[in-house]
Design a protein around this motif. Structure first.
Motif, PDB file in Angstrom:
ATOM      1  N   ASP A 163     -32.692   6.109 -13.947  1.00 47.05           N
ATOM      2  CA  ASP A 163     -32.989   7.318 -15.043  1.00 47.05           C
ATOM      3  C   ASP A 163     -33.497   8.575 -14.369  1.00 47.05           C
ATOM      4  OD1 ASP A 163     -31.191   5.193 -16.546  1.00 47.05           O
ATOM      5  OD2 ASP A 163     -33.130   4.694 -17.751  1.00 47.05           O
ATOM      6  N   LEU A 164     -34.252   8.306 -13.402  1.00 46.13           N
ATOM      7  CA  LEU A 164     -35.226   9.432 -13.158  1.00 46.13           C
ATOM      8  C   LEU A 164     -34.431  10.470 -12.392  1.00 46.13           C
ATOM      9  CD1 LEU A 164     -38.120   6.939 -11.223  1.00 46.13           C
ATOM     10  CD2 LEU A 164     -38.024   8.410 -13.547  1.00 46.13           C
ATOM     11  N   PRO A 165     -34.787  11.702 -12.470  1.00 48.57           N
ATOM     12  CA  PRO A 165     -34.377  12.792 -11.478  1.00 48.57           C
ATOM     13  C   PRO A 165     -34.499  12.453 -10.160  1.00 48.57           C
ATOM     14  CG  PRO A 165     -36.003  13.619 -12.951  1.00 48.57           C
ATOM     15  CD  PRO A 165     -36.087  12.185 -12.921  1.00 48.57           C
ATOM     16  N   ALA A 166     -33.301  12.535  -9.310  1.00 49.63           N
ATOM     17  CA  ALA A 166     -33.068  11.994  -8.036  1.00 49.63           C
ATOM     18  C   ALA A 166     -33.059  13.175  -7.184  1.00 49.63           C
ATOM     19  CB  ALA A 166     -31.910  11.173  -7.937  1.00 49.63           C
ATOM     20  N   PHE A 167     -33.563  13.263  -5.928  1.00 52.90           N
ATOM     21  CA  PHE A 167     -33.653  14.247  -4.887  1.00 52.90           C
ATOM     22  C   PHE A 167     -33.146  13.188  -3.441  1.00 52.90           C
ATOM     23  CE2 PHE A 167     -36.365  15.486  -8.278  1.00 52.90           C
ATOM     24  CZ  PHE A 167     -35.865  16.785  -8.612  1.00 52.90           C
TER      25      PHE A 167
END
Length: 113
Positions: free
Chosen positions: A26-30
């Motif tokens: 669910d985390l913002p991914a880079f």
């Protein structure tokens, strides 16, 4: 009795591991690619104050190690492997990272804004 306790403990471990993976999803991914010391992109801009995930893919022909002393993170990847690191909320600023197996190559930077 012992077998029942072992099953319960194993179930609890699986439940916690599943919860950790679900929260990472669910985390913002880079995205970061590592290719024999080359970091693609060499600069990653992320939001300050929130947990993030960096998805790492080794597209090179040799092993790679994502490492950041400032962030206290390291991850070794075989050629073709992919994984991720979760980073705690960062204060605004710049945080260096590098491929510890290719120290002769330029470092990268995570910029928290």
């Amino acid at each position: 009795m012992f077998l029942r306790k072992a099953r319960l403990m194993f179930g609890a471990v699986l439940l916690l591991a599943g919860a950790a993976l679900a929260s990472a999803a669910d985390l913002p991914a880079f995205k970061l690619e590592m290719q024999d010391g080359k970091l693609i992109p060499p600069r990653i801009e992320v939001p300050a104050g929130q947990r993030i995930k960096i998805e790492i893919h080794n597209i090179g022909k040799s092993a790679a190690e994502f490492e950041s002393i400032e962030l206290r993170k390291e991850k070794v990847l075989a050629p073709g492997a992919q994984s991720f690191v979760v980073i705690a909320p960062l204060r605004p600023g710049e945080y260096k990272f590098f491929d510890d197996f290719h120290l002769n190559m330029p470092q990268g930077v995570i910029v928290a804004k």
